[in-house]
Every structure is written in C-alpha cells, then in structure tokens.
Design a protein around this motif. Structure first.
Motif, PDB file in Angstrom:
ATOM      1  N   GLY A 109       0.816  -0.926   0.184  1.00  0.00           N
ATOM      2  CA  GLY A 109      -0.076  -0.172   0.648  1.00  0.00           C
ATOM      3  C   GLY A 109       0.757   1.059   0.477  1.00  0.00           C
ATOM      4  O   GLY A 109       0.126   2.390  -0.006  1.00  0.00           O
ATOM      5  N   LYS A 112       4.457   0.884  -4.006  1.00  0.00           N
ATOM      6  CA  LYS A 112       5.896   0.543  -4.680  1.00  0.00           C
ATOM      7  C   LYS A 112       5.241  -0.160  -6.106  1.00  0.00           C
ATOM      8  O   LYS A 112       6.195   0.076  -6.790  1.00  0.00           O
ATOM      9  N   THR A 114       3.046   1.326  -8.300  1.00  0.00           N
ATOM     10  CA  THR A 114       3.139   2.412  -8.772  1.00  0.00           C
ATOM     11  C   THR A 114       4.945   3.032  -9.007  1.00  0.00           C
ATOM     12  O   THR A 114       4.833   3.680 -10.402  1.00  0.00           O
ATOM     13  N   ASP A 249       2.617  14.439  -1.907  1.00  0.00           N
ATOM     14  CA  ASP A 249       1.817  15.811  -2.629  1.00  0.00           C
ATOM     15  C   ASP A 249       0.773  15.271  -1.957  1.00  0.00           C
ATOM     16  O   ASP A 249       0.026  16.684  -1.192  1.00  0.00           O
ATOM     17  N   GLU A 275      -0.630  10.334  -8.206  1.00  0.00           N
ATOM     18  CA  GLU A 275      -0.690   8.768  -8.432  1.00  0.00           C
ATOM     19  C   GLU A 275      -0.839   8.354  -9.664  1.00  0.00           C
ATOM     20  O   GLU A 275      -0.121   7.162 -10.566  1.00  0.00           O
TER      21      GLU A 275
HETATM   22  P1  GDP Z   1       1.881  -0.867  -3.344  1.00  0.00           P
HETATM   23  O1  GDP Z   1       1.283  -2.400  -2.537  1.00  0.00           O
HETATM   24  O2  GDP Z   1       3.057  -0.959  -2.315  1.00  0.00           O
HETATM   25  O3  GDP Z   1       2.091  -1.252  -4.689  1.00  0.00           O
HETATM   26  O4  GDP Z   1       0.905   0.464  -3.486  1.00  0.00           O
HETATM   27  P2  GDP Z   1       0.095   0.927  -4.554  1.00  0.00           P
HETATM   28  O5  GDP Z   1       1.178   1.252  -5.924  1.00  0.00           O
HETATM   29  O6  GDP Z   1      -0.464   0.268  -5.155  1.00  0.00           O
HETATM   30  O7  GDP Z   1      -0.259   2.014  -4.353  1.00  0.00           O
HETATM   31  C1  GDP Z   1      -1.085   2.051  -3.598  1.00  0.00           C
HETATM   32  C2  GDP Z   1      -2.242   3.668  -3.447  1.00  0.00           C
HETATM   33  O8  GDP Z   1      -1.569   4.626  -3.833  1.00  0.00           O
HETATM   34  C3  GDP Z   1      -2.631   3.208  -5.030  1.00  0.00           C
HETATM   35  O9  GDP Z   1      -4.152   4.534  -4.794  1.00  0.00           O
HETATM   36  C4  GDP Z   1      -1.399   4.213  -5.750  1.00  0.00           C
HETATM   37  O10 GDP Z   1      -2.474   5.577  -6.710  1.00  0.00           O
HETATM   38  C5  GDP Z   1      -1.415   5.685  -5.001  1.00  0.00           C
HETATM   39  N1  GDP Z   1       0.110   6.124  -4.887  1.00  0.00           N
HETATM   40  C6  GDP Z   1       1.481   5.862  -5.211  1.00  0.00           C
HETATM   41  N2  GDP Z   1       1.999   6.711  -5.197  1.00  0.00           N
HETATM   42  C7  GDP Z   1       1.339   8.017  -4.600  1.00  0.00           C
HETATM   43  C8  GDP Z   1       2.253   9.473  -4.895  1.00  0.00           C
HETATM   44  O11 GDP Z   1       2.878   9.569  -4.745  1.00  0.00           O
HETATM   45  N3  GDP Z   1       1.262   9.657  -4.508  1.00  0.00           N
HETATM   46  C9  GDP Z   1      -0.561   9.286  -3.842  1.00  0.00           C
HETATM   47  N4  GDP Z   1      -0.759  11.027  -4.254  1.00  0.00           N
HETATM   48  N5  GDP Z   1      -0.832   8.448  -4.310  1.00  0.00           N
HETATM   49  C10 GDP Z   1      -0.303   7.567  -4.626  1.00  0.00           C
END
Ligand code: GDP
Length: 294
Positions: A109, A112, A114, A249, A275
């Motif tokens: 979450g 990562k 992204t 952000d 995002e």
């Molecule tokens: P993971 O579980 O670590 O792989 O996380 P994800 O990449 O699925 O991201 C989790 C949530 O955080 C998603 O809704 C993304 O769009 C959001 N997210 C990721 N990076 C950023 C960021 O730099 N800023 C914002 N506001 N949201 C982000």
C-alpha cells in the motif's frame, strides 16, 4: 521557515545580550526545534540525535550584527538537515555489466507497484528498454496491476503467475532481459501490511538471485514515527541502496526522509508526488528541509 522562526521569537533578547549562543540561552529554542521536528514526524531517536548535533554546532556561535539570532539558528538547523539528508541529489547506481537491475521493496500500500511504473517510465524517457518483473505471488491483483501499468507506458511485464517462487521468477525475468538485450529490469516484490519474517527472507532471496545495482525501499511519507523502525528492519534484511518517498503530494511534512537517511545512511533517491506515472521527482534535500521545518 516562518513557522519555526515565529516560534523562536521572544527568546532572542537574552541571546543578543549574551552576544552568542550558549548552553543556557539555547535551551528554549532547541525545545521548539525538537517539537517542530516531531510534528514533522521525524522519529524520536532521530530527533534526539539531530538536536544534539545541532546544539554542538550552534554553541558558541556569535550573534552577527544585522542578522536576527533566530534566523541564524534556523540556518544552522537547516544546513544540518540538508547535510544529514545527503547534501545533494543522488541518482540510480550504474550497473556493473548487463542490464541495470532495480529491486523494489516495501510494505503493502505504500505505492511500490506505482513506483515501479514511474521508474520504468523515467528510464524509458532516457531511451532505455525496460522490463518489469512481477514477483508478488500472493496477490494476483498486484500482478494484474503491474501488467496494466506496463500496458499504459508500453513496458513489457514478465510474470509467471502465482505458483512459482519469487526468486525463480526474478531469475527467469533477468535471463529474459539478458537474452533480449533489455537495458534495465525493475523487480516488483510482495509487500505485507507489517514487517514480516517471510517477506524479508523472500526479499533477501530475490536480492541474492538478481544482484541488483539498486535495492530501493519504497516508504510512504505518511509513515511518520514508524519510519525509523521500518527502514532499519528492511536494511538489515536486505541492504538497501536508497529509498523512494511516496505520497509527498499529501499533507506530510516529510520527516520520514530524515529518518530514512539517519537510520540507514542511504539516500532518498526519488520522491513520488501523485498517482500519475509522471509524478516522480528527484529528491532535493534542501526542499525537504524547508518542508520539515515548516
Ligand atoms: P503497493 O501496494 O505498495 O504496490 O501500492 P500501490 O502502488 O498499489 O499504491 C497504493 C495506492 O497509493 C494507489 O492508490 C496509488 O495510486 C497510490 N499512490 C502511489 N504513489 C502515490 C503518490 O506519490 N501520491 C499519491 N497521492 N498516491 C500515490
């Protein structure tokens, strides 16, 4: 640093009278600085260490004519913050030979997956052919997410479903990258909601298998006080080369940046600011320093 400067008002008459910063007249301002850092979510042990290093630097500093002593102290604090965070921007490491291998680690979450897409896009813009590798065998949705990110930016994704061990997937992904002359691979790994022994040993296994030139810990800027423990645990399990601080952000003041560097000695290399896949910026210690100080 209006916020901090404001808080420091009122104690300066004494400093001015003394003509320099002393152990005595620095007490109240140091307490304010400590409070400001804690409010910015810098981990407590890091704050303690930081405050005493600033104190050591500031003690004996003479009041400069025409400069307000509070501004003088804020400058010492700011410079020290910048220095602790590495001074300047640090880029990805150069690969020794073969494709550049970037391993991404972090809790679930934090952003990562992204960040994998963001880095892939950034490397692609530098004319590199990038392959992303999906090793999160626990969440089919995570694999799908990486595949769909890849489609958006036209970066291929190597995956083997959920029945193969992460290290094996990573190994075959790297073999494919070598065989097909990719310039870089980005390996996404499984996160967990909390630090977990299995996650760590898996990460270590993947790292040992692909020998990345960068192991980047993805840290959510909102992590707050827990950042220090988190970074320590990951860095001990699989030595990191740097971090990506995401969600800058948002409202976070970015205190986690200081914790990351203080605990691991490794730089924040990039900052996520949204995002969108374009929302990745290099990390500039001076900017974060002003943000931490408020
Ligand atoms: P993971 O579980 O670590 O792989 O996380 P994800 O990449 O699925 O991201 C989790 C949530 O955080 C998603 O809704 C993304 O769009 C959001 N997210 C990721 N990076 C950023 C960021 O730099 N800023 C914002 N506001 N949201 C982000």
């Amino acid at each position: 640093f209006d916020n901090l400067s404001q808080r420091l008002e009122g104690v300066w008459d004494t400093v001015r009278k003394d003509g320099k910063l002393t152990a005595d007249n620095i007490k109240t301002p140091m307490r304010e600085i400590r409070r400001a850092l804690l409010e910015a979510d810098v981990s407590l042990p890091v704050v303690r260490q930081f405050v005493s290093s600033v104190e050591a630097k500031a003690l004996g500093t003479k009041v400069i004519k025409g400069v307000r002593p509070d501004q003088q102290l804020v400058k010492v604090v700011n410079d020290q913050l910048v220095e602790l965070m590495g001074g300047q921007q640090e880029d990805l490491n150069d690969p020794k030979d073969g494709p550049q291998v970037i391993l991404m680690a972090g809790l679930q979450g934090v952003g990562k997956t992204t960040a994998c897409g963001k880095l892939a896009l950034a490397l692609q813009k530098k004319n590199k052919r990038v392959l992303m590798v999906a090793t999160d065998v626990y969440r089919p949705a995570a694999i799908d997410q990486l595949v769909s990110l890849g489609e958006r930016i036209k970066v291929p994704v190597f995956e083997m479903g959920t029945d193969v061990k992460p290290a094996e997937i990573a190994k075959q992904g790297l073999a494919k990258a070598r065989a097909e002359d990719f310039d870089a691979i980005i390996v996404d790994t499984a996160g967990r909601l909390q630090i977990d022994a299995n996650m760590m040993s898996e990460l270590r296994e993947v790292q040992a298998t692909v020998q990345p030139s960068d192991t980047l810990l993805v840290v959510d800027a909102m992590t707050g006080q827990e950042a220090a423990g988190l970074v320590k645990a990951f860095n001990e399990a699989a030595e990191i080369t740097g971090a990506i601080l995401t969600k800058m952000d948002g409202d976070s003041r970015g205190g986690a940046a200081l914790s990351v560097k203080a605990v691991s000695g490794k730089p924040i290399k990039f900052v996520g600011t949204g995002e969108k896949l374009e929302a990745l910026e290099p990390f500039y210690p001076d900017r974060i320093a002003s943000r931490i100080l408020g």
